[in-house]
Design a protein around this motif. Structure first.
Motif, PDB file in Angstrom:
ATOM      1  N   THR A   7       0.864  -1.183   0.000  1.00  0.00           N
ATOM      2  CA  THR A   7       0.000   0.000   0.000  1.00  0.00           C
ATOM      3  C   THR A   7       0.898   1.230   0.000  1.00  0.00           C
ATOM      4  OG1 THR A   7      -0.035   0.113   2.407  1.00  0.00           O
ATOM      5  CG2 THR A   7      -1.798  -1.180   1.354  1.00  0.00           C
ATOM      6  N   MET A   8       0.340   2.392  -0.226  1.00  0.00           N
ATOM      7  CA  MET A   8       1.144   3.617  -0.211  1.00  0.00           C
ATOM      8  C   MET A   8       1.831   3.839   1.139  1.00  0.00           C
ATOM      9  SD  MET A   8       1.426   4.750  -3.094  1.00  0.00           S
ATOM     10  CE  MET A   8       1.283   6.243  -3.998  1.00  0.00           C
ATOM     11  N   PRO A   9       1.128   3.720   2.274  1.00  0.00           N
ATOM     12  CA  PRO A   9       1.820   3.947   3.545  1.00  0.00           C
ATOM     13  C   PRO A   9       2.964   2.955   3.806  1.00  0.00           C
ATOM     14  CG  PRO A   9      -0.555   4.041   3.878  1.00  0.00           C
ATOM     15  CD  PRO A   9      -0.313   3.549   2.477  1.00  0.00           C
ATOM     16  N   ALA A  10       2.870   1.737   3.249  1.00  0.00           N
ATOM     17  CA  ALA A  10       3.889   0.705   3.487  1.00  0.00           C
ATOM     18  C   ALA A  10       4.906   0.593   2.347  1.00  0.00           C
ATOM     19  CB  ALA A  10       3.205  -0.639   3.700  1.00  0.00           C
ATOM     20  N   MET A  11       4.795   1.463   1.347  1.00  0.00           N
ATOM     21  CA  MET A  11       5.621   1.341   0.141  1.00  0.00           C
ATOM     22  C   MET A  11       7.119   1.367   0.440  1.00  0.00           C
ATOM     23  SD  MET A  11       5.468   3.515  -3.406  1.00  0.00           S
ATOM     24  CE  MET A  11       5.665   5.075  -2.611  1.00  0.00           C
ATOM     25  N   MET A  12       7.603   2.337   1.192  1.00  0.00           N
ATOM     26  CA  MET A  12       9.039   2.428   1.448  1.00  0.00           C
ATOM     27  C   MET A  12       9.524   1.221   2.248  1.00  0.00           C
ATOM     28  SD  MET A  12       9.920   4.818  -0.399  1.00  0.00           S
ATOM     29  CE  MET A  12      11.655   4.708  -0.036  1.00  0.00           C
ATOM     30  N   GLU A  13       8.735   0.781   3.197  1.00  0.00           N
ATOM     31  CA  GLU A  13       9.077  -0.411   3.975  1.00  0.00           C
ATOM     32  C   GLU A  13       9.145  -1.642   3.059  1.00  0.00           C
ATOM     33  OE1 GLU A  13       7.043  -3.192   7.409  1.00  0.00           O
ATOM     34  OE2 GLU A  13       6.484  -1.083   7.321  1.00  0.00           O
ATOM     35  N   ALA A  14       8.215  -1.747   2.117  1.00  0.00           N
ATOM     36  CA  ALA A  14       8.215  -2.877   1.179  1.00  0.00           C
ATOM     37  C   ALA A  14       9.455  -2.854   0.290  1.00  0.00           C
ATOM     38  CB  ALA A  14       6.945  -2.851   0.323  1.00  0.00           C
TER      39      ALA A  14
END
Length: 152
Positions: free
Chosen positions: A98-105
Protein backbone atom coordinates in the motif's frame (compact mmCIF):
# COMPACT_ATOMS: atom_id res chain seq x y z
CA UNK A 1 5.27 -9.84 2.80
CA UNK A 2 6.88 -12.73 0.94
CA UNK A 3 6.82 -12.20 -2.82
CA UNK A 4 5.49 -14.45 -5.52
CA UNK A 5 8.01 -15.23 -8.29
CA UNK A 6 6.37 -14.60 -11.67
CA UNK A 7 7.32 -14.38 -15.32
CA UNK A 8 5.83 -11.31 -16.95
CA UNK A 9 5.53 -10.90 -20.71
CA UNK A 10 7.08 -7.81 -22.23
CA UNK A 11 4.94 -4.73 -22.63
CA UNK A 12 5.16 -1.10 -23.74
CA UNK A 13 4.20 2.08 -21.93
CA UNK A 14 4.01 5.80 -22.63
CA UNK A 15 4.11 8.46 -19.96
CA UNK A 16 5.81 11.38 -18.26
CA UNK A 17 9.29 11.01 -16.79
CA UNK A 18 11.00 12.45 -13.72
CA UNK A 19 14.77 12.30 -13.06
CA UNK A 20 16.25 12.87 -9.61
CA UNK A 21 16.33 11.54 -6.06
CA UNK A 22 12.67 12.19 -5.16
CA UNK A 23 13.33 14.09 -1.97
CA UNK A 24 10.61 16.73 -2.33
CA UNK A 25 7.36 14.91 -3.23
CA UNK A 26 8.23 15.03 -6.94
CA UNK A 27 6.70 11.66 -7.82
CA UNK A 28 3.19 12.43 -6.50
CA UNK A 29 3.44 15.77 -8.33
CA UNK A 30 4.41 13.90 -11.51
CA UNK A 31 1.30 11.73 -11.21
CA UNK A 32 -0.91 14.82 -10.85
CA UNK A 33 0.62 16.30 -14.03
CA UNK A 34 0.30 12.96 -15.80
CA UNK A 35 -3.38 12.49 -14.88
CA UNK A 36 -4.11 15.84 -16.52
CA UNK A 37 -2.55 14.64 -19.80
CA UNK A 38 -3.08 10.91 -20.08
CA UNK A 39 -5.96 11.29 -22.55
CA UNK A 40 -3.31 12.43 -25.07
CA UNK A 41 -1.81 8.93 -25.19
CA UNK A 42 -2.83 6.94 -28.24
CA UNK A 43 -2.84 3.15 -28.70
CA UNK A 44 -3.73 2.39 -25.06
CA UNK A 45 -4.40 -1.28 -24.42
CA UNK A 46 -5.85 -1.31 -20.89
CA UNK A 47 -7.51 1.70 -19.37
CA UNK A 48 -7.76 -0.11 -16.03
CA UNK A 49 -4.00 -0.22 -15.39
CA UNK A 50 -1.32 2.37 -14.87
CA UNK A 51 2.36 1.90 -14.13
CA UNK A 52 5.21 3.61 -12.34
CA UNK A 53 8.41 2.47 -14.05
CA UNK A 54 11.86 2.98 -12.51
CA UNK A 55 14.93 2.86 -14.73
CA UNK A 56 18.55 4.01 -14.62
CA UNK A 57 18.91 3.75 -10.85
CA UNK A 58 22.35 4.94 -9.72
CA UNK A 59 23.27 3.20 -6.45
CA UNK A 60 25.92 5.86 -5.70
CA UNK A 61 24.02 9.12 -6.31
CA UNK A 62 20.56 7.55 -5.64
CA UNK A 63 19.28 9.28 -8.81
CA UNK A 64 16.84 7.46 -11.05
CA UNK A 65 14.27 7.91 -13.78
CA UNK A 66 10.65 7.34 -12.82
CA UNK A 67 7.91 7.32 -15.43
CA UNK A 68 4.18 7.57 -14.65
CA UNK A 69 2.65 5.74 -17.60
CA UNK A 70 -0.06 3.73 -19.32
CA UNK A 71 0.30 0.49 -21.30
CA UNK A 72 0.16 0.92 -25.08
CA UNK A 73 -0.04 -1.35 -28.10
CA UNK A 74 2.81 0.45 -29.83
CA UNK A 75 5.19 3.27 -29.02
CA UNK A 76 4.34 5.77 -31.73
CA UNK A 77 2.87 9.23 -31.78
CA UNK A 78 4.29 9.89 -28.29
CA UNK A 79 2.94 13.21 -27.00
CA UNK A 80 5.31 16.11 -26.45
CA UNK A 81 7.26 15.89 -23.14
CA UNK A 82 6.39 12.20 -22.80
CA UNK A 83 8.48 9.08 -23.37
CA UNK A 84 7.94 5.49 -24.45
CA UNK A 85 9.51 2.53 -22.67
CA UNK A 86 9.66 -1.14 -23.61
CA UNK A 87 9.64 -3.47 -20.62
CA UNK A 88 11.22 -6.80 -21.65
CA UNK A 89 9.82 -10.18 -20.65
CA UNK A 90 11.39 -11.50 -17.50
CA UNK A 91 11.21 -12.95 -14.03
CA UNK A 92 10.06 -10.72 -11.19
CA UNK A 93 9.48 -10.89 -7.47
CA UNK A 94 5.93 -9.58 -7.06
CA UNK A 95 5.20 -7.75 -3.81
CA UNK A 96 1.77 -6.47 -2.81
CA UNK A 97 1.81 -3.25 -0.78
CA UNK A 98 0.00 0.00 0.00
CA UNK A 99 1.14 3.62 -0.21
CA UNK A 100 1.82 3.95 3.55
CA UNK A 101 3.89 0.70 3.49
CA UNK A 102 5.62 1.34 0.14
CA UNK A 103 9.04 2.43 1.45
CA UNK A 104 9.08 -0.41 3.98
CA UNK A 105 8.21 -2.88 1.18
CA UNK A 106 11.03 -1.56 -1.05
CA UNK A 107 13.53 -1.75 1.82
CA UNK A 108 12.40 -5.27 2.73
CA UNK A 109 12.60 -6.42 -0.91
CA UNK A 110 16.09 -5.04 -1.48
CA UNK A 111 17.76 -5.30 1.93
CA UNK A 112 16.23 -8.42 3.50
CA UNK A 113 14.45 -10.62 0.99
CA UNK A 114 16.82 -10.35 -2.00
CA UNK A 115 20.10 -11.23 -0.20
CA UNK A 116 18.67 -14.49 1.19
CA UNK A 117 16.36 -15.41 -1.71
CA UNK A 118 18.59 -17.31 -4.13
CA UNK A 119 17.98 -14.53 -6.65
CA UNK A 120 19.93 -11.44 -7.63
CA UNK A 121 18.68 -8.18 -9.08
CA UNK A 122 18.34 -8.27 -12.85
CA UNK A 123 19.02 -4.80 -14.19
CA UNK A 124 15.83 -4.37 -16.17
CA UNK A 125 13.18 -1.79 -15.32
CA UNK A 126 11.29 -2.35 -12.08
CA UNK A 127 7.72 -1.21 -11.90
CA UNK A 128 4.62 -0.59 -9.85
CA UNK A 129 1.30 -1.77 -11.29
CA UNK A 130 -1.80 0.15 -10.23
CA UNK A 131 -5.22 -1.44 -10.89
CA UNK A 132 -8.12 0.78 -11.95
CA UNK A 133 -9.68 0.66 -8.49
CA UNK A 134 -6.46 1.85 -6.81
CA UNK A 135 -6.98 5.00 -4.75
CA UNK A 136 -3.77 6.72 -3.56
CA UNK A 137 -5.75 8.52 -0.83
CA UNK A 138 -6.99 5.23 0.69
CA UNK A 139 -4.29 3.80 2.98
CA UNK A 140 -5.71 0.28 2.47
CA UNK A 141 -5.65 0.44 -1.35
CA UNK A 142 -3.18 -2.12 -2.71
CA UNK A 143 -0.87 -2.18 -5.72
CA UNK A 144 1.87 -4.49 -6.95
CA UNK A 145 5.59 -3.79 -7.04
CA UNK A 146 7.74 -5.90 -9.41
CA UNK A 147 11.45 -6.32 -8.67
CA UNK A 148 13.34 -7.80 -11.68
CA UNK A 149 15.31 -10.87 -10.58
CA UNK A 150 17.28 -13.81 -11.91
CA UNK A 151 18.52 -17.02 -10.29
CA UNK A 152 21.98 -16.93 -8.74
Amino acid sequence: MEPKIVTRPGFKVVGMKYHGTAQQNEIPQLWVSFFARWDEIQNRVDTMLSYGVTTSYDFVTKEFDYTACLPVEDIKDVPERMVGIEIPEGTYAEFITTMPAMMEAYQYANDKWLPQSGYVRDYRPEFEEYPGEFNPDDPESEFRFYLPVKKV
